[in-house]
Design an enzyme around this catalytic site. Structure first.
Site, PDB file in Angstrom:
ATOM      1  N   LYS A 221      28.367  20.912  54.745  1.00 47.44           N
ATOM      2  CA  LYS A 221      28.886  21.364  53.459  1.00 47.44           C
ATOM      3  C   LYS A 221      28.057  22.556  52.979  1.00 47.44           C
ATOM      4  O   LYS A 221      26.829  22.478  52.904  1.00 47.44           O
ATOM      5  CB  LYS A 221      28.821  20.227  52.449  1.00 47.44           C
ATOM      6  CG  LYS A 221      29.528  20.500  51.137  1.00 47.44           C
ATOM      7  CD  LYS A 221      29.577  19.252  50.276  1.00 47.44           C
ATOM      8  CE  LYS A 221      30.367  19.503  48.999  1.00 47.44           C
ATOM      9  NZ  LYS A 221      30.476  18.287  48.169  1.00 47.44           N
TER      10      LYS A 221
ATOM     11  N   GLU B 237      38.652   4.260  42.482  1.00 50.20           N
ATOM     12  CA  GLU B 237      38.722   3.942  41.057  1.00 50.20           C
ATOM     13  C   GLU B 237      39.250   2.537  40.797  1.00 50.20           C
ATOM     14  O   GLU B 237      38.800   1.859  39.859  1.00 50.20           O
ATOM     15  CB  GLU B 237      39.596   4.975  40.335  1.00 50.20           C
ATOM     16  CG  GLU B 237      38.967   6.351  40.225  1.00 50.20           C
ATOM     17  CD  GLU B 237      39.160   7.209  41.457  1.00 50.20           C
ATOM     18  OE1 GLU B 237      38.644   8.346  41.493  1.00 50.20           O
ATOM     19  OE2 GLU B 237      39.842   6.745  42.414  1.00 50.20           O
TER      20      GLU B 237
ATOM     21  N   ARG C  94      44.563   6.309  38.052  1.00 49.44           N
ATOM     22  CA  ARG C  94      44.640   5.637  39.344  1.00 49.44           C
ATOM     23  C   ARG C  94      44.327   4.148  39.233  1.00 49.44           C
ATOM     24  O   ARG C  94      44.615   3.383  40.140  1.00 49.44           O
ATOM     25  CB  ARG C  94      43.676   6.292  40.334  1.00 49.44           C
ATOM     26  CG  ARG C  94      43.746   7.802  40.374  1.00 49.44           C
ATOM     27  CD  ARG C  94      42.908   8.398  41.476  1.00 49.44           C
ATOM     28  NE  ARG C  94      43.612   8.320  42.741  1.00 49.44           N
ATOM     29  CZ  ARG C  94      43.121   8.753  43.896  1.00 49.44           C
ATOM     30  NH1 ARG C  94      41.906   9.257  43.944  1.00 49.44           N
ATOM     31  NH2 ARG C  94      43.823   8.652  44.999  1.00 49.44           N
TER      32      ARG C  94
END
Length: 605
Positions: free
Chosen positions: A264, A343, A371
């Protein structure tokens, strides 16, 4: 396996300085580029991303890490004939650049009227889905592959680019369960494994991928246990190696995972050293303009409450830093739980914490609470459990666009029995209301605040039964109900209207849902009520107050000022609020118009 170290974004030594990027107007041009030119292309793409994000903001680390991966993807597959899906979408900048949007990318990324920071079907036929909530692309891929099979289409590949962080989400595993059970449908899962979502990837998935990266073999991979073939790990910064693996995957004609290991922030040292901080980036603040955010105020107060209340625990869905929980986690590492991009599990697990006697604080972006609505409703509220939801980025968020605006939380939470919702107008009220929420053990509570600087405190002239009077009109004409940080604009509007001879009293309920009894009583003493809230459509507070007045036998009109009932595009927070009329001028105009309509209607009768 080893992954190549992070090079500079400069053109590699020994190569021509002329620009292959300038000659690429689409994937066909990319496929015609000699392999020897690809390192130069990759360096130029990284430089373009870095310059663009530095100038206007955006997702930096995720996109720097997928440059070679995306080049290889477009060289092997023929988008849009082949279906390429990007999970989350914040790793799609390179895809945009390679599919004919290079100039628009540099000129208008995330700006009002310009290029979206996520895939956008309106922008290009190469963008098949425009989701920016994680863990969904595999389900799309499963459905698209099923549709192709039913239609007798066998010459179109379906490829889903999925990060390792997304595999911590339950939907990804639900999709793998279905993809692996159908060997006749060849879905290709391109797993971009960089060890992070926003933060380092959490849980057993991260440990399993770490063993695969280390070359540990023996038992089948989790993907093979699901029924998919497995290829890898592959160096995600070696275009030739990725192309070779993707060709093998395509030729297998069955569900397969291609495990690509990337860094990353590859190519930019600061993003490699601190990938969490450099997940997003933008221009540095001007000297003297550094302001305290709502998130920072919450972070400090929760940590202070944690010192005094040992029953407080915190839960995050892969975002301890952005939601303000990192400070709490540093101070109380055993009381803060990062569950990954999950979530639903976060909320149900919090219900378990509350059942066993703790008071969990679930900190999520307002848009991500959507969600887990079923868990909020039936796992927390049904059991009247003391769980506090802290909803960051509520209302208008700005340049992240339609999937990130927190426009639905008030409307959704208004339907939950026993749910108490607070909307602080300033830093002092945030601290007070957070303390009140955690002290409440009669059921769930929620606190919502925007992505913005917190601004100056707005003192109350008087507090009556928990409702703050912020500005008192000369007589009882218009009652203006200010929800959260719109209070400053409401007070400014009331002062402007007073100068024009219109008496407006501004109140802040603090706890906006359910409607306080005192607010209903105050409403009955005015001719007109206007509610300003950064919620979708007619607004949850306005609608709920209107129903309460009807139940009380009142015919006093209630006008709701809110956000348009549609998906709002990206732009600055200030511009979007102004377009919705949620500024002092806009609120004043709306009050004046509603009052004129009321007067005209009375004269007509």
């Amino acid at each position: 396996m080893s992954v190549s170290s992070a090079p500079s974004t400069d053109v590699p030594p020994g190569t021509s300085a002329c620009s292959p990027l300038a000659d690429i107007d689409g994937p066909d041009d990319l496929r015609g580029l000699p392999a020897s030119r690809l390192p130069v292309l990759a360096a130029q793409i990284r430089r373009l991303i870095l310059d663009t994000v530095r100038a206007g903001g955006g997702h930096l680390g995720p996109n720097l890490g997928v440059v070679e991966l995306t080049i290889a993807l477009h060289r092997v597959f023929r988008s849009p004939h082949d279906t390429l899906l990007f999970d989350t979408g914040h790793q799609a900048y390179v895809h945009k650049i390679l599919t004919g949007r290079r100039e628009a990318f540099a000129r208008s990324l995330r700006r009002s009227g310009g290029l979206s920071g996520y895939p956008s079907r309106a922008e290009s036929g190469h963008d098949v889905i425009e989701n920016s909530h994680a863990s969904t692309a595999l389900s799309y891929a499963d459905g698209i592959a099923k549709a192709y099979a039913l239609q007798g289409v066998h010459d179109r590949s379906v490829v889903a680019v999925v990060g390792d962080g997304a595999l911590t989400g339950g939907m990804a595993h639900e999709a793998l369960n279905n993809i692996g059970a159908a060997p006749e449908r060849p879905v290709i899962v391109l797993l971009n494994d960089n060890g992070h979502s926003y933060s380092p990837t959490a849980g057993a998935v991260a440990a399993h991928l770490e063993r695969l990266r280390a070359g540990e073999s023996g038992s089948p991979t989790v993907f093979e246990q699901f029924g998919l073939a497995y290829l890898g790990p592959v160096d995600g910064h070696d275009v030739a190696a990725i192309e070779s693996a993707l060709c093998r995957a395509r030729d297998l004609r069955r569900p397969v995972v291609v495990h690509v290991v990337t860094v990353k922030g590859q190519g930019y040292g600061p993003a490699c050293v601190d990938p969490e901080r450099m997940h997003t980036a933008g221009p540095p603040p001007r000297p003297g303009t550094r302001a305290v955010s709502w998130t920072e105020v919450f972070a400090g107060e929760l940590t202070a409450l944690g010192e005094r209340r040992p029953e407080v625990a915190a839960v995050t869905a892969a975002m301890p830093g952005p939601t303000g929980l990192a400070r709490f986690a540093d101070r109380f590492p055993g009381r803060c739980f990062d569950v990954g991009i999950a979530e639903q599990h976060a909320v149900a697990s919090a219900a378990g914490l509350a059942t066993a006697g703790l008071h969990p604080v679930v900190a999520v972006y307002a848009t991500f609470l959507n969600r887990a609505f079923d868990q909020v409703l039936l796992d927390v509220a049904l059991h009247r459990l003391p769980v506090t939801f802290v909803l960051d980025r509520a209302g208008v968020t700005g340049p992240d666009g339609p999937s990130h605006h927190g426009m639905w939380d008030l409307t959704l939470l208004a339907t939950v029995p026993g749910m108490r919702v607070a909307a602080p107008r300033d830093a002092t009220r945030l601290r007070d209301l957070l303390g009140e929420a955690i002290a409440w053990d009669g059921g769930p509570t929620a606190l919502r605040f925007p992505k913005a600087a917190v601004g100056e405190d707005i003192p109350a002239e008087q507090r009556i039964d928990g409702v703050d009077v912020l500005y008192r009109g000369a007589h009882r004409d218009v009652l203006l109900v200010a929800v959260g940080p719109l209070a400053a604009a409401c007070v400014e509007a009331a002062r402007a209207l007073a100068a024009a001879g219109i008496a407006v009293t501004v109140v802040d309920p603090r706890w906006v849902l359910p409607i306080p009894d005192l607010l209903v009583g105050a409403t009955l003493r005015h001719r007109l009520v206007v509610v300003a809230e950064d919620d979708v459509g007619t607004g949850a507070v306005a609608a709920t107050l209107g129903r309460a007045l009807t139940a009380a036998g009142s015919r006093i009109p209630v006008r709701g000022l809110g956000l348009p009932h549609r998906f709002l595009e990206h732009g600055t927070r200030a511009d979007i609020l102004a377009a919705a009329g949620l500024t002092a001028d806009g609120i004043a105009r709306a009050v004046r118009s509603a009052r004129t309509e009321l007067t005209d209607a009375g004269e007509a009768r």
